[in-house]
Design a protein around this motif. Sequence first.
Motif, mmCIF file in Angstrom:
data_model
loop_
_atom_site.group_PDB
_atom_site.id
_atom_site.type_symbol
_atom_site.label_atom_id
_atom_site.label_comp_id
_atom_site.label_asym_id
_atom_site.label_seq_id
_atom_site.Cartn_x
_atom_site.Cartn_y
_atom_site.Cartn_z
ATOM 1 N N UNK A 1 -1.174 12.569 -68.185
ATOM 2 C CA UNK A 1 -0.543 13.511 -67.267
ATOM 3 C C UNK A 1 -1.465 13.743 -66.096
ATOM 4 N N UNK A 2 -0.916 14.394 -65.076
ATOM 5 C CA UNK A 2 -1.694 14.721 -63.880
ATOM 6 C C UNK A 2 -0.869 15.665 -63.022
ATOM 7 N N UNK B 1 1.334 16.473 -59.929
ATOM 8 C CA UNK B 1 2.295 15.599 -59.256
ATOM 9 C C UNK B 1 1.669 14.956 -58.032
ATOM 10 N N UNK B 2 0.828 15.700 -57.352
ATOM 11 C CA UNK B 2 0.178 15.156 -56.148
ATOM 12 C C UNK B 2 -0.752 13.993 -56.487
ATOM 13 N N UNK B 3 -1.113 13.855 -57.757
ATOM 14 C CA UNK B 3 -1.993 12.771 -58.157
ATOM 15 C C UNK B 3 -1.286 11.624 -58.842
ATOM 16 N N UNK B 4 0.046 11.581 -58.767
ATOM 17 C CA UNK B 4 0.784 10.516 -59.445
ATOM 18 C C UNK B 4 0.355 9.132 -58.965
ATOM 19 N N UNK B 5 0.184 8.969 -57.659
ATOM 20 C CA UNK B 5 -0.215 7.658 -57.141
ATOM 21 C C UNK B 5 -1.558 7.216 -57.723
ATOM 22 N N UNK B 6 -2.481 8.162 -57.890
ATOM 23 C CA UNK B 6 -3.787 7.829 -58.467
ATOM 24 C C UNK B 6 -3.647 7.389 -59.916
ATOM 25 N N UNK B 7 -2.853 8.137 -60.687
ATOM 26 C CA UNK B 7 -2.660 7.790 -62.099
ATOM 27 C C UNK B 7 -2.024 6.411 -62.227
ATOM 28 N N UNK B 8 -1.017 6.145 -61.399
ATOM 29 C CA UNK B 8 -0.360 4.839 -61.461
ATOM 30 C C UNK B 8 -1.309 3.718 -61.042
ATOM 31 N N UNK B 9 -2.191 3.989 -60.086
ATOM 32 C CA UNK B 9 -3.148 2.973 -59.653
ATOM 33 C C UNK B 9 -4.149 2.666 -60.773
ATOM 34 N N UNK B 10 -4.631 3.709 -61.441
ATOM 35 C CA UNK B 10 -5.546 3.500 -62.570
ATOM 36 C C UNK B 10 -4.823 2.767 -63.698
ATOM 37 N N UNK B 11 -3.583 3.158 -63.974
ATOM 38 C CA UNK B 11 -2.808 2.504 -65.025
ATOM 39 C C UNK B 11 -2.628 1.022 -64.708
ATOM 40 N N UNK B 12 -2.253 0.716 -63.484
ATOM 41 C CA UNK B 12 -2.081 -0.685 -63.095
ATOM 42 C C UNK B 12 -3.382 -1.457 -63.242
ATOM 43 N N UNK C 1 -11.867 9.620 -61.516
ATOM 44 C CA UNK C 1 -10.682 9.576 -60.645
ATOM 45 C C UNK C 1 -9.516 10.336 -61.263
ATOM 46 N N UNK C 2 -9.348 10.214 -62.547
ATOM 47 C CA UNK C 2 -8.272 10.953 -63.204
ATOM 48 C C UNK C 2 -8.551 12.452 -63.182
ATOM 49 N N UNK C 3 -9.798 12.832 -63.443
ATOM 50 C CA UNK C 3 -10.140 14.250 -63.459
ATOM 51 C C UNK C 3 -9.928 14.903 -62.105
ATOM 52 N N UNK C 4 -10.150 14.167 -61.023
ATOM 53 C CA UNK C 4 -9.998 14.728 -59.679
ATOM 54 C C UNK C 4 -8.547 15.080 -59.357
ATOM 55 N N UNK C 5 -7.592 14.493 -60.087
ATOM 56 C CA UNK C 5 -6.175 14.850 -59.869
ATOM 57 C C UNK C 5 -5.637 15.601 -61.088
ATOM 58 N N UNK C 6 -6.556 16.210 -61.859
ATOM 59 C CA UNK C 6 -6.148 16.990 -63.021
ATOM 60 C C UNK C 6 -5.496 16.147 -64.089
ATOM 61 N N UNK C 7 -5.933 14.887 -64.206
ATOM 62 C CA UNK C 7 -5.238 13.972 -65.092
ATOM 63 C C UNK C 7 -6.080 13.395 -66.194
ATOM 64 N N UNK C 8 -5.416 12.692 -67.081
ATOM 65 C CA UNK C 8 -6.064 11.970 -68.168
ATOM 66 C C UNK C 8 -5.131 10.881 -68.666
ATOM 67 N N UNK C 9 -5.689 9.860 -69.288
ATOM 68 C CA UNK C 9 -4.932 8.801 -69.941
ATOM 69 C C UNK C 9 -5.571 8.519 -71.285
ATOM 70 N N UNK C 10 -4.746 8.137 -72.237
ATOM 71 C CA UNK C 10 -5.239 7.804 -73.565
ATOM 72 C C UNK C 10 -4.398 6.662 -74.114
#
Length: 462
Positions: free
Chosen positions: A127-128, A130-141, A105-114
């Motif tokens: 990072x991700x 900008x269009x994937x911010x909602x996805x990153x925040x959902x994964x973070x939550x 899911x993170x890769x699909x929005x050009x993102x990663x978390x560590x």
Amino acid sequence: MSAPTSHRSAEEIGRTERGPRPLPELGEHRAAADLASADTTLPSGLRVIAVRRASVPVVELRLRVPFADPADSAVGSTHCAVAEVLANTLLTGTARRGRLDVDTELALVGGELDAVVDPERLAISGNALVSGLDTVLDVLADVLTGATHPEEEVARERARLVERIRLARSQPNVIAREALQEHLYGDHPFAKEMPEVAEVEAVTPEQVRELHARAVLPRGSALVLVGDLDPEAAVAAVAQALSGWTGEGEAVRLRPLPEVVGGDVKFVHRPGAVQSQIRLAGRGLTRTDERYPAFQLANLVFGGFFSSRLVENIREDKGYTYSARSHPEFTPGGATLLVDADTASEVTAAALMETRYELAKLGMVPPTDEEVDTARRYAVGSLLTATSSQGGLASFLVNLAGMDLDLEWFAGHPVRLAAVTTEQVAQAALDFFSPGSFTGVVVGDAELLAPKLRALGGVVLP
């Protein structure tokens, strides 16, 4: 076919028939206050800082959760080991997502978390687009509220951590760091930056889950977003996405460290070592102290960058070391000034003597106007360079948030540096750089080093 053009040296490129090419003037500082931002604390107690920097369509995320040992003890505490396993398994699965799902899911929005942890905090960065911010925040939550720390992942990461610890503890720099921390802070939890292998091997998934539920809390934590975004809208998105991240109590901060007191240097025997590590420490200043800008410039003149006095002496002039530096370390409730140099065994005593000489000289032969001006230019330039990218600014701001500072401090610091006088830098040199104000450790082979260090004095030998 024309003959190949010979390469010109750097010196040739930098000169003309009329002499050296003049260096271009530094560009005008663009005040950080020009950056649109929002800084608020949500009902959960989470502080959210959002800053618009529209250089590329990306958003950088930094979350800082104070993560001190509630027992406030390094001796016999398993907190460090459990915290390390927690950080390494935080992103390996939730009730909704497996490890592969998180990564996909993170890769699909050009993102990663560590996630990483130290005695002070649990840090999640990523990072991700900008269009994937909602996805990153959902994964973070999801990982903040629902990480399951699966048994097989705990076992896998536990084994990896054991191997990393064993490898790290064979490295001279790690040996020197651990020896210095113990020498300065004794059994304070801040001194325990790495757990013991046996402690890690004993960690269970139940311990990890219990620590997560008890300590991963929003109150007292800080989340920074920097990117091509609307700050107010970004804060609203965080509030919605992390609305389920709640908990009783507040994330635990480390108690302040004892003040560093000057004294003899402790020798740490490392049999067979052909190189030595010199690590000195003295009292520093926090960023909120009105003397900090002068202290910062005094440190740069002493050893804070390549054109400093220390580097000129023991690297350029005498060739005792390839790398020498001095730098502040901001610690719980205060700050420490560290001086590092790695030397060949045969010149260790001489390098320590010259380091002490340069410390004394800074007060006795104060920095000149030219030295202060060079240091000032470097301080401003390095600050702007370090924060020129979205990621650099996000990392800097989350560190400021850990000291309860904000964008205003960042915006005003170049102005404070510009106002520092040479006399103020000279006073800081007298107040903080006397050799008697420092202590530390030397790591090396006692058979090779003891005779000269004994003659030099101020070193406690085994």
